[in-house]
Design an enzyme around this catalytic site. Structure first.
Site, PDB file in Angstrom:
ATOM      1  N   ARG A 197      74.023  82.704  20.944  1.00 42.59           N
ATOM      2  CA  ARG A 197      73.621  81.523  21.718  1.00 42.59           C
ATOM      3  C   ARG A 197      73.826  80.265  20.893  1.00 42.59           C
ATOM      4  NH1 ARG A 197      68.478  78.896  21.341  1.00 42.59           N
ATOM      5  NH2 ARG A 197      68.110  77.447  23.049  1.00 42.59           N
ATOM      6  N   ARG A 253      60.821  62.587  27.545  1.00 42.80           N
ATOM      7  CA  ARG A 253      60.112  62.226  26.314  1.00 42.80           C
ATOM      8  C   ARG A 253      59.423  60.874  26.478  1.00 42.80           C
ATOM      9  NH1 ARG A 253      62.063  65.533  22.200  1.00 42.80           N
ATOM     10  NH2 ARG A 253      64.090  66.516  22.584  1.00 42.80           N
ATOM     11  N   LYS A 262      67.802  79.493  33.398  1.00 45.23           N
ATOM     12  CA  LYS A 262      66.609  79.636  32.569  1.00 45.23           C
ATOM     13  C   LYS A 262      65.372  79.370  33.429  1.00 45.23           C
ATOM     14  CE  LYS A 262      66.819  77.694  28.511  1.00 45.23           C
ATOM     15  NZ  LYS A 262      67.028  76.588  27.530  1.00 45.23           N
ATOM     16  N   THR A 301      62.287  83.942  23.636  1.00 43.17           N
ATOM     17  CA  THR A 301      61.350  83.017  22.992  1.00 43.17           C
ATOM     18  C   THR A 301      60.166  83.705  22.331  1.00 43.17           C
ATOM     19  OG1 THR A 301      61.824  81.506  24.849  1.00 43.17           O
ATOM     20  CG2 THR A 301      60.295  80.749  23.171  1.00 43.17           C
TER      21      THR A 301
END
Length: 446
Positions: free
Chosen positions: A10, A51, A192, A250
Site C-alpha cells: 500500500r 482540518r 474504504k 488499522t
C-alpha cells in the site's frame, strides 16, 4: 517483506510527491520480476481531509464547558476561536451536531450556527494544535470523496498501472460511481469503509465497489468503540455474500511498531478477522514506520496460517458459506468446491481473463488452494487481494484440452500437485469472454 508473506503493498498518497511514489512503484515492479510472482499495489488517495486552521502560538488548551468558535477567518486562532476553512461543515451542521477534533481526542457540540461560523461548547477538552483533523459523524457533508488533488493523483496512478485505488471517506454510492467512471476498468476501486454514512448505505456501496477495506482508524473515531467490532463483522459478512474481496485494516499489530512481538489481544484481533472471513489483513504504521517490519509481516502470516489450519475455522467457514446465486457461473463454482472436497483434489485451477471466475470460486472458500491462471499480468496482480488464490500468468489458451494440460503443468510447477494427484479445472467457454464460467473438468497429474 514479500518473503515474509506480503502479497500487496500500500502506498499512502497523503504525503509524498509523484516522483517519490513512482520510485516506490518501480521498486515493487523490480521485486516482482526478481521473485517471478505477481504483486499487487494499492494506492490510497487522501480524500477530503478536514482540518482546523493555525493558532497564533501553535497550540492552545481547551477546557470542558467553555465556548469555542469555528469560523472562516484566516486570522490565527487562540483559546476562543480558530479557522474552520470548510464552509460545507458550517452549512451542514445544526444545533447539537458533534464535532471531533484531533482523531476524536476533543469533542465539541454546536450550540449556535450562523452563515460564517459555528459556536460550540467544549464537551471534552485538551490540547489542540495547528491543522488538526476534524470529523463530523452526525451529518452527510456535501463534499465529494475525490478532491482536486485526488483527481491529479488518480491520473498519475492510472498511468502507472496500479491494481487498486483506495477511495477514502466515502459517504454515498455516488462517490464510488464517480471513481469507477474515472478508473474505467483500469484499476479496481477499493472502497474504504470509515464513515458512519457509508455504513448506512452499506449494501449499495459494496455492490458498486470492486473490493472493500474496513478502515478501523477513522471508523473508530466517528463511531463508538463498542460498535466497531460489530460494524467490522457486518461489512465482512456483506462482502462475503456478494463475493467482493474485503480487507481488515488499522492497528492490527500496533504494539509491534516498537516491540518485536504483539500483545495477545492483537494476535486475537488478527485471528478474529480471519474467522470473520476477511480476504486480507493489513499492516500500516507497523511496516511504514515501525522498528520491526519483517517481524510484523511474519507474525501476521503465521497467525493467518495457524487459524486456517484449525478445524474450528473450517467448520465455521463451511457453516457460513453463502448460497450460490442463480447463475451457471455460481453453480460451476459451487460444484468445483464440492468436487474438490469429495475427491480430495490438491488444487482448483481457474482460468479467467478478468478474475471473475476466480472470485466466484474463492467465494466458496474451498479446502484446497486456488490456482488463478490468466493470460493477463494485470489480472494476476489484481488476484493478489482474493482469498486463497495463487496467481499464475500463462499464455492465451483456445481449447479445453490445452487448458487442462496447462492447469496440470502449472499445479506441478508451483508445487501444489505431483504424479497421481487430481486437479479440478474451471473456465469459461468460449475462452476470453468475461463472465462465462460454464466448464468443469477433473484432471489427473501423469
Amino acid at each position: 517483506l514479500f518473503r515474509a508473506g506480503a502479497d500487496i503493498f500500500r502506498l499512502n498518497f497523503s504525503p509524498g510527491t509523484h516522483a517519490d511514489h513512482a520510485e516506490r512503484i518501480a521498486i515493487i515492479r523490480a521485486l516482482e520480476r526478481k521473485v517471478d510472482r505477481p504483486i499487487g499495489i494499492l494506492a490510497d488517495v487522501q480524500g477530503p481531509k478536514l482540518r482546523v486552521g493555525k493558532f497564533g502560538g501553535g497550540r492552545v488548551t481547551l477546557q470542558a464547558g467553555q465556548n469555542f468558535r469555528l469560523d472562516l477567518s484566516p486570522t490565527p486562532g487562540d483559546v476562543r476561536r480558530v479557522q474552520l476553512p470548510h464552509p460545507e461543515i458550517i452549512g451542514a451542521a445544526g444545533i447539537g451536531t458533534t464535532l471531533l477534533l484531533d482523531d476524536g481526542k476533543l469533542r465539541l457540540r454546536v450550540i449556535r450556527q450562523r452563515d460564517d461560523h459555528l459556536e460550540t461548547e467544549v464537551l471534552v477538552g485538551g490540547p489542540l494544535s495547528d491543522r488538526k483533523g476534524v470529523n463530523v459523524p452526525d451529518v452527510v457533508l456535501p463534499i465529494p470523496a475525490l478532491t482536486a488533488k485526488d483527481r491529479d493523483d488518480l491520473a498519475f496512478l492510472l498511468e502507472q498501472g496500479v491494481e487498486y485505488i483506495g477511495l477514502s471517506f466515502v459517504q454515498r454510492p455516488e462517490d464510488v460511481i464517480e471513481a469507477k467512471e474515472i478508473a474505467a476498468g483500469r484499476a479496481w476501486i477499493m472502497v474504504k469503509m470509515e464513515k458512519p454514512q457509508a455504513v448506512e448505505n452499506l449494501d449499495e456501496i459494496i455492490g458498486l465497489a470492486d473490493c472493500v477495506m474496513v478502515a478501523r482508524g477513522d471508523l473508530g473515531v466517528e463511531c463508538p468503540p463498542e460498535e466497531v467490532p460489530l460494524i467490522q463483522k457486518r461489512i465482512v459478512r456483506a462482502c462475503r455474500q456478494l463475493g467482493k474481496p474485503v480487507v481488515v485494516a488499522t492497528q492490527m499489530l500496533e504494539s509491534m511498531i516498537n516491540a518485536p512481538a504483539p500483545t495477545r489481544a492483537e494476535a486475537s484481533d488478527v485471528a478474529t478477522a480471519v474467522y470473520d472471513g476477511a480476504d486480507c489483513v493489513m499492516l500500516s504504521a507497523e511496516t511504514a514506520a515501525g522498528q520491526y517490519p519483517y517481524e510484523a509481516v511474519n507474525m501476521m502470516d503465521r497467525i493467518i496460517a495457524r487459524v486456517e489450519s484449525d478445524p474450528g475455522w473450517r467448520a465455521a467457514t463451511d457453516a457460513n458459506r453463502p448460497e450460490p446465486r442463480k447463475s451457471s457461473a455460481d453453480a460451476i463454482a459451487a460444484a468445483a468446491r464440492q468436487v474438490a472436497h469429495t475427491i480430495e483434489a490438491e488444487a482448483i485451477a481457474t482460468f479467467s481473463s478478468t478474475g471473475s471466475t476466480t472470485l466466484r470460486v474463492a467465494r466458496e472458500r474451498p479446502d484446497c488452494p486456488i490456482l488463478g491462471l490468466t493470460a493477463s499480468l494485470e489480472t494476476a496482480r489484481r488476484m493478489a487481494v482474493i482469498w486463497g488464490v495463487h496467481p499464475f500468468v500463462t499464455v492465451e489458451l483456445h481449447t479445453m484440452s490445452d487448458m487442462v494440460t496447462k492447469a496440470v503443468r502449472a499445479a506441478v510447477q508451483e508445487g501444489f500437485a505431483k504424479h497421481g494427484d487430481e486437479v479440478v479445472v474451471t473456465a469459461g467457454v468460449p475462452f476470453g469472454t468475461p463472465g462465462t464460467t460454464n466448464a468443469l473438468r477433473v484432471a489427473v497429474v501423469k
